[in-house]
Write an enzyme that holds these catalytic residues in place. Structure first.
Site, mmCIF file in Angstrom:
data_model
loop_
_atom_site.group_PDB
_atom_site.id
_atom_site.type_symbol
_atom_site.label_atom_id
_atom_site.label_comp_id
_atom_site.label_asym_id
_atom_site.label_seq_id
_atom_site.Cartn_x
_atom_site.Cartn_y
_atom_site.Cartn_z
ATOM 1 N N LYS A 11 0.817 -1.213 0.000
ATOM 2 C CA LYS A 11 0.000 0.000 0.000
ATOM 3 C C LYS A 11 0.858 1.274 0.000
ATOM 4 C CE LYS A 11 -3.997 -2.086 2.361
ATOM 5 N NZ LYS A 11 -4.855 -1.950 3.577
ATOM 6 N N TYR A 51 -12.618 -1.799 -3.028
ATOM 7 C CA TYR A 51 -13.052 -1.823 -1.626
ATOM 8 C C TYR A 51 -14.576 -1.647 -1.498
ATOM 9 C CZ TYR A 51 -8.388 -1.983 0.491
ATOM 10 O OH TYR A 51 -7.140 -2.381 0.912
ATOM 11 N N PHE A 59 -15.143 4.677 7.426
ATOM 12 C CA PHE A 59 -13.792 4.989 6.961
ATOM 13 C C PHE A 59 -13.626 4.862 5.450
ATOM 14 C CE2 PHE A 59 -13.706 0.501 8.392
ATOM 15 C CZ PHE A 59 -13.266 -0.135 7.226
ATOM 16 N N ARG A 87 -2.195 -14.113 4.876
ATOM 17 C CA ARG A 87 -2.881 -13.417 5.975
ATOM 18 C C ARG A 87 -2.069 -13.554 7.271
ATOM 19 N NH1 ARG A 87 -7.014 -9.942 4.810
ATOM 20 N NH2 ARG A 87 -7.637 -10.209 6.979
ATOM 21 N N ARG A 104 2.711 -6.277 9.314
ATOM 22 C CA ARG A 104 2.029 -5.117 9.909
ATOM 23 C C ARG A 104 2.623 -4.745 11.259
ATOM 24 N NH1 ARG A 104 -4.058 -6.735 7.840
ATOM 25 N NH2 ARG A 104 -4.108 -5.354 6.014
ATOM 26 N N ASN A 114 -1.762 0.449 6.850
ATOM 27 C CA ASN A 114 -1.244 -0.804 7.402
ATOM 28 C C ASN A 114 -0.449 -1.626 6.394
ATOM 29 O OD1 ASN A 114 -3.408 -1.625 5.906
ATOM 30 N ND2 ASN A 114 -4.532 -2.557 7.598
ATOM 31 N N HIS A 117 -2.248 -5.354 1.727
ATOM 32 C CA HIS A 117 -3.559 -5.990 1.566
ATOM 33 C C HIS A 117 -3.321 -7.449 1.196
ATOM 34 C CE1 HIS A 117 -7.585 -6.949 0.065
ATOM 35 N NE2 HIS A 117 -6.953 -7.572 -0.925
ATOM 36 N N GLU A 128 -10.139 -10.781 -7.123
ATOM 37 C CA GLU A 128 -9.171 -9.670 -7.006
ATOM 38 C C GLU A 128 -8.025 -9.821 -8.008
ATOM 39 O OE1 GLU A 128 -8.063 -9.437 -2.860
ATOM 40 O OE2 GLU A 128 -10.067 -8.792 -2.259
HETATM 41 P P1 IDP Z 1 -7.826 -6.357 6.097
HETATM 42 O O1 IDP Z 1 -7.065 -5.430 5.174
HETATM 43 O O2 IDP Z 1 -6.995 -6.809 7.270
HETATM 44 O O3 IDP Z 1 -8.496 -7.506 5.369
HETATM 45 P P2 IDP Z 1 -10.453 -5.025 6.286
HETATM 46 O O4 IDP Z 1 -11.343 -5.062 7.488
HETATM 47 O O5 IDP Z 1 -10.896 -5.763 5.054
HETATM 48 O O6 IDP Z 1 -9.001 -5.493 6.766
HETATM 49 O O7 IDP Z 1 -10.265 -3.480 5.926
HETATM 50 C C1 IDP Z 1 -9.716 -3.087 4.697
HETATM 51 C C2 IDP Z 1 -8.794 -1.933 4.939
HETATM 52 O O8 IDP Z 1 -9.548 -0.804 5.389
HETATM 53 C C3 IDP Z 1 -7.744 -2.148 6.042
HETATM 54 O O9 IDP Z 1 -6.629 -2.899 5.629
HETATM 55 C C4 IDP Z 1 -7.400 -0.724 6.405
HETATM 56 O O10 IDP Z 1 -6.502 -0.127 5.459
HETATM 57 C C5 IDP Z 1 -8.769 -0.041 6.322
HETATM 58 N N1 IDP Z 1 -9.452 -0.068 7.618
HETATM 59 C C6 IDP Z 1 -10.027 -1.130 8.251
HETATM 60 N N2 IDP Z 1 -10.570 -0.770 9.431
HETATM 61 C C7 IDP Z 1 -10.350 0.553 9.550
HETATM 62 C C8 IDP Z 1 -10.677 1.518 10.572
HETATM 63 O O11 IDP Z 1 -11.275 1.207 11.603
HETATM 64 N N3 IDP Z 1 -10.247 2.805 10.347
HETATM 65 C C9 IDP Z 1 -9.574 3.183 9.206
HETATM 66 N N4 IDP Z 1 -9.258 2.304 8.233
HETATM 67 C C10 IDP Z 1 -9.626 1.010 8.414
#
Ligand code: IDP
Length: 140
Positions: A11, A51, A59, A87, A104, A114, A117, A128
């Protein structure tokens, strides 16, 4: 165990800090192989579609802004149990909850920025991968 493919994205927070090679080493050390990789700048439309599952979340707009704020590296990873393995090496969404030794834990800035992805299921991985790569771009 079956050989699978999964989609990974390095990212914008990570490309901005020149971490592509370091992150790739974590993936290779986990026996994941790069069978496709390219650096791209996502358009707003691409990020919103990718997304789309999060479009009702508070968010979402911030996430789209972030994902289009700089280049990303999209990758197809191949290996045994690749979806779950990726993962595992990524670590929890929020780096505060990520295990030691995960990408991470070691590189993410916060729950949004973070660093990586990874597809969360084999079904989503197929969707994807097809979103970013033509079949001819994937060389196993
Ligand atoms: P993942 O990337 O670990 O699968 P997801 O819940 O699918 O997590 O969320 C997608 C992306 O959205 C996250 O990787 C992160 O960049 C962002 N994200 C998730 N939760 C939050 C939040 O609470 N605040 C801001 N960004 C978030």
């Amino acid at each position: 165990m079956a050989v699978e493919r999964t989609l990974s994205i390095i990212k914008p927070d990570a490309t901005a800090r020149n971490l592509t090679g370091k992150i790739n080493a974590y993936l290779e050390d986990a026996d994941l192989r790069f069978v496709a990789q390219k650096r791209v700048r996502l358009t707003r439309e691409q990020a919103e579609t990718f997304y789309g599952v999060h479009k009702e979340r508070s968010f979402f707009n911030e996430l789209v802004e972030y994902m289009t704020s700089g280049p990303v590296v999209v990758q197809v990873l191949e290996g045994e149990n690749a979806v779950a393995k990726n993962r595992e090496v990524m670590g929890a969404t929020n780096p505060a909850n990520a295990d030691e030794g995960t990408i991470r834990k070691d590189f993410a800035l916060n729950v949004q920025e973070n660093s990586v992805h990874g597809s969360d299921s084999a079904e989503n991985a197929a969707i994807e991968i097809a979103y970013f790569f033509a079949g001819t771009e994937i060389v196993g």
